[in-house]
Design a protein around this motif. Structure first.
Motif, PDB file in Angstrom:
ATOM      1  N   TYR A 138       5.627  -4.315  34.633  1.00 41.90           N
ATOM      2  CA  TYR A 138       6.966  -4.503  34.038  1.00 41.90           C
ATOM      3  C   TYR A 138       6.879  -4.376  32.528  1.00 41.90           C
ATOM      4  CZ  TYR A 138       4.993  -9.084  33.031  1.00 41.90           C
ATOM      5  OH  TYR A 138       4.180 -10.085  32.585  1.00 41.90           O
ATOM      6  N   SER A 139       8.022  -4.116  31.883  1.00 37.64           N
ATOM      7  CA  SER A 139       8.024  -4.008  30.414  1.00 37.64           C
ATOM      8  C   SER A 139       8.318  -5.400  29.877  1.00 37.64           C
ATOM      9  CB  SER A 139       9.106  -3.013  29.995  1.00 37.64           C
ATOM     10  OG  SER A 139      10.323  -3.670  29.804  1.00 37.64           O
ATOM     11  N   LYS A 140       7.350  -5.938  29.150  1.00 39.35           N
ATOM     12  CA  LYS A 140       7.420  -7.369  28.817  1.00 39.35           C
ATOM     13  C   LYS A 140       8.398  -7.703  27.703  1.00 39.35           C
ATOM     14  CE  LYS A 140       3.487  -7.793  25.557  1.00 39.35           C
ATOM     15  NZ  LYS A 140       3.785  -6.483  24.992  1.00 39.35           N
ATOM     16  N   TYR A 141       9.009  -6.708  27.041  1.00 36.05           N
ATOM     17  CA  TYR A 141       9.914  -7.075  25.941  1.00 36.05           C
ATOM     18  C   TYR A 141      11.279  -7.478  26.452  1.00 36.05           C
ATOM     19  CZ  TYR A 141       6.241  -4.981  23.209  1.00 36.05           C
ATOM     20  OH  TYR A 141       5.019  -4.706  22.655  1.00 36.05           O
ATOM     21  N   ALA A 142      11.488  -7.376  27.772  1.00 36.11           N
ATOM     22  CA  ALA A 142      12.852  -7.541  28.249  1.00 36.11           C
ATOM     23  C   ALA A 142      13.139  -8.937  28.764  1.00 36.11           C
ATOM     24  CB  ALA A 142      13.093  -6.543  29.380  1.00 36.11           C
ATOM     25  N   GLY A 143      12.110  -9.814  28.958  1.00 35.76           N
ATOM     26  CA  GLY A 143      12.363 -11.051  29.693  1.00 35.76           C
ATOM     27  C   GLY A 143      12.496 -12.310  28.867  1.00 35.76           C
ATOM     28  N   ASN A 144      12.660 -13.448  29.598  1.00 36.12           N
ATOM     29  CA  ASN A 144      12.616 -14.794  29.027  1.00 36.12           C
ATOM     30  C   ASN A 144      11.270 -15.384  29.434  1.00 36.12           C
ATOM     31  OD1 ASN A 144      15.218 -16.054  27.817  1.00 36.12           O
ATOM     32  ND2 ASN A 144      15.953 -14.659  29.423  1.00 36.12           N
ATOM     33  N   ASP A 145      10.447 -15.798  28.437  1.00 35.34           N
ATOM     34  CA  ASP A 145       9.107 -16.328  28.756  1.00 35.34           C
ATOM     35  C   ASP A 145       9.144 -17.832  28.981  1.00 35.34           C
ATOM     36  OD1 ASP A 145       8.464 -14.208  26.130  1.00 35.34           O
ATOM     37  OD2 ASP A 145       7.806 -13.770  28.189  1.00 35.34           O
ATOM     38  N   PHE A 146       8.292 -18.307  29.926  1.00 37.78           N
ATOM     39  CA  PHE A 146       8.199 -19.750  30.164  1.00 37.78           C
ATOM     40  C   PHE A 146       6.747 -20.113  30.393  1.00 37.78           C
ATOM     41  CE2 PHE A 146      12.652 -20.445  30.455  1.00 37.78           C
ATOM     42  CZ  PHE A 146      13.187 -19.282  31.001  1.00 37.78           C
ATOM     43  N   THR A 169      -1.714   6.318  21.694  1.00 32.61           N
ATOM     44  CA  THR A 169      -0.306   6.236  22.106  1.00 32.61           C
ATOM     45  C   THR A 169       0.398   5.051  21.439  1.00 32.61           C
ATOM     46  OG1 THR A 169       1.167   5.635  23.900  1.00 32.61           O
ATOM     47  CG2 THR A 169      -1.130   4.927  24.129  1.00 32.61           C
ATOM     48  N   THR A 170       1.586   5.243  21.004  1.00 30.12           N
ATOM     49  CA  THR A 170       2.356   4.100  20.488  1.00 30.12           C
ATOM     50  C   THR A 170       3.328   3.652  21.580  1.00 30.12           C
ATOM     51  OG1 THR A 170       3.958   5.695  19.736  1.00 30.12           O
ATOM     52  CG2 THR A 170       2.310   4.964  18.096  1.00 30.12           C
ATOM     53  N   LYS A 171       3.065   4.162  22.797  1.00 25.15           N
ATOM     54  CA  LYS A 171       4.066   3.850  23.835  1.00 25.15           C
ATOM     55  C   LYS A 171       3.980   2.366  24.190  1.00 25.15           C
ATOM     56  CE  LYS A 171       4.339   8.430  25.700  1.00 25.15           C
ATOM     57  NZ  LYS A 171       3.361   9.309  26.348  1.00 25.15           N
ATOM     58  N   GLU A 172       5.036   1.873  24.668  1.00 24.10           N
ATOM     59  CA  GLU A 172       5.180   0.440  24.965  1.00 24.10           C
ATOM     60  C   GLU A 172       4.234   0.075  26.113  1.00 24.10           C
ATOM     61  OE1 GLU A 172       7.274  -2.195  27.764  1.00 24.10           O
ATOM     62  OE2 GLU A 172       8.480  -0.407  27.334  1.00 24.10           O
ATOM     63  N   LYS A 173       3.465  -0.983  25.960  1.00 29.07           N
ATOM     64  CA  LYS A 173       2.426  -1.344  26.931  1.00 29.07           C
ATOM     65  C   LYS A 173       3.045  -2.187  28.032  1.00 29.07           C
ATOM     66  CE  LYS A 173      -0.738  -4.365  25.631  1.00 29.07           C
ATOM     67  NZ  LYS A 173      -0.722  -5.176  26.888  1.00 29.07           N
ATOM     68  N   PRO A 174       2.983  -1.776  29.299  1.00 30.79           N
ATOM     69  CA  PRO A 174       3.563  -2.594  30.374  1.00 30.79           C
ATOM     70  C   PRO A 174       2.616  -3.753  30.692  1.00 30.79           C
ATOM     71  CG  PRO A 174       2.502  -0.672  31.329  1.00 30.79           C
ATOM     72  CD  PRO A 174       2.362  -0.557  29.839  1.00 30.79           C
ATOM     73  N   SER A 175       3.092  -4.779  31.356  1.00 25.71           N
ATOM     74  CA  SER A 175       2.239  -5.914  31.756  1.00 25.71           C
ATOM     75  C   SER A 175       2.209  -5.992  33.273  1.00 25.71           C
ATOM     76  CB  SER A 175       2.842  -7.202  31.193  1.00 25.71           C
ATOM     77  OG  SER A 175       3.002  -7.068  29.804  1.00 25.71           O
TER      78      SER A 175
END
Lengths: 203, 203, 203, 203
Positions: free
Chosen positions: C174-182, C137-143
């Protein structure tokens, strides 16, 4: 090339929210007293409103054209469609592309329309007080200037006018990529932009 | 390739705001009396409405198809989906892609639909009165012509019809890139376009 | 380069839904106690709100700024416009670009604003229990992570607040490409994202 | 790679209009009895709904998920996000990506959802009756088939269901690029598509 309206026609009646403007060719070059090299020559942006359309309807509200025939106006640089009529260059323009009304020969007296504000750009030395800090930021650099005139306000869906949050005399921070630049007779720089491009008031 | 509807089917009932049109192949080539070289040959754009859909609903309002079965129509050049039915080429078309109804063999008699207007393009000599001025403008050059028929008007959200601001007989300025071009039997040029592409009325 | 507000100005009043933030330069580098190599150095994202705009109107409802002056905030990485005022770097920012309010020195205490949720990312070993299955799958991997704070909710058109469907303490996907990481003081990873990017609750 | 949900979690509760589906791996390959070469191997598109979200609100109306837990469903090819849970591949999917409910082992019994219709593609020989006419048209070629099941209808803004204009048993023309293709046990071809992609009814 501008299309030519054969002489037998005596009048052009613009439709909807359009206006017909007779372009002021000659005077432009000396607007602000500086003869710009032809490349940087600002395209002619002034003229006289010779006819207006019947306005437009938003929802149930009929909104007329606010600019009267005969008004001397300044319009946005690349707006409108050129037409030659009685051997004079004219422009058919959407009302919203009009920046303001200019009753004198100096741009500083411009009366902005709708939601636009007219700003005198702060003199160079004010800006470099303390020198420019080169931070690694690639963010867009705001500019500073004084508001010398404001438009009546913006129309909402029901055609009601909401006054602008900026008033004449305030010193403001604005994003300089959004406006129309002008040079005044005394060489100072002016910019006309939408109130929403003014970011803050300095005091 | 057009798909083929097997002979055992006797009728095709279009759905929603679609209509089924029997394409008028042969006559097209001599439409307007001039045999165009095949490259520039205008694609067939005429035919007979053989069936109409049940219409569509906008909000709470049901809006029927205004074109009757049997009407001879002209449609926009690249519109619709081709189907072969009983060995005759048909087209399934959205009603809004119909330019107008044509009850004679000459395009000049076209009756435009909805918010479209039909214009006879001004003869060449009128346009070059005074010669074409080559200004440095790259702005889009409007054309001139006489309105010879107007559609009933455009539908608003509640399905109410608002009559067009342009009337038959007016000479108008319009942006020529927006329309469907046609050649009449007498060789004169016609264009059908939306009322909103008409910029001004000359008088 | 940040533009410089000449010293004679004593205050900057942001307009509309904007806020003025004094950027906290120094502490950022040691936020979370790890000195990141300058390339990966997270841009300064914290500061103090020194002035707020008058808010905005949606339809008929006036919506004030919810963040008080003096609040220590964390904002989205590439938001705002930089301004130097009294030799200190400031940022003019839209309220919606504020991620949350931080009253301590450790990011783990962040109080998210509006419709944002703050999540502690699940430790590495949890994620590889049973090893990673490489499907085609090339689907986006959730975290996976635990919600440690939620915002008050999102505003609808009438300015009413709808509470979020996620509550503190839940373990979520959650889909990790959407956030602000800290990175927190204790080295653990955190992410702030919109509630709509949370896909499911694990229990 | 699918992310792995550590064994200590016993349930995954999807949020909003999402559903959790346990993917039916093995059977897929023999769905319709033909072992497709791996390249053309249709991605697994079936599974069992194991959990549903709380639904969504459109304006003031709360719209629940219509698919019950335990239902065997078929979903659109590239939809959803893969998650491995208890060593079994799951998918988190928007309800609208579900094509239909399948209670038997043969795709022909698919019950389409929402505004989708399920069509048995007309046999090859029917389509070439009279041979394919290669016209110069580049227009999209419609296909023919029989409607074998229709969904309940589409939701309007107020969550009201409007029944579809197509009924079971009709022979229809549809645009074949819009659907999800399937092969039945008996080797015949099926396609599931939105009612708006059905162009006409043949009779």
């Amino acid at each position: 090339a501008a299309s030519v309206v054969a002489p037998k026609y005596t009048s052009i009646k613009p439709l909807g929210d359009r206006v017909l403007v007779k372009i002021k060719e000659a005077e432009e070059k000396t607007l602000g007293g500086i003869l710009l090299p032809s490349t940087a020559q600002s395209k002619p942006q002034g003229g006289e409103v010779v006819a207006v359309g019947e306005g437009r309807t938003i929802g149930k509200n009929k909104i007329d054209i606010t600019v009267p025939t005969g008004a001397q106006i300044i319009y946005s640089k690349y707006a409108g469609t050129e037409v030659e009529f009685n051997d004079v260059k004219h422009l058919i323009l959407k009302e919203d592309d009009i920046v303001g009304i200019l009753e004198t020969e100096d741009i500083k007296d411009l009366k902005p329309l709708n939601d636009r504000v007219f700003i005198k750009v702060a003199e160079a030395e004010e800006k470099t007080a303390g020198g420019l800090l080169l931070t690694e930021t690639t963010k867009e650099k705001p500019s500073i200037g004084t508001v010398i005139a404001v438009g009546p306000g913006s129309l909402d869906e029901e055609g009601k006018i909401t006054p602008l949050p900026v008033s004449t005399g305030s010193t403001v921070l604005y994003s300089k990529y959004a406006g129309n630049d002008f040079k005044g007779k005394d060489g100072s720089n002016y910019i006309a932009l939408r109130a929403s491009d003014v970011m803050a008031i300095l005091s």
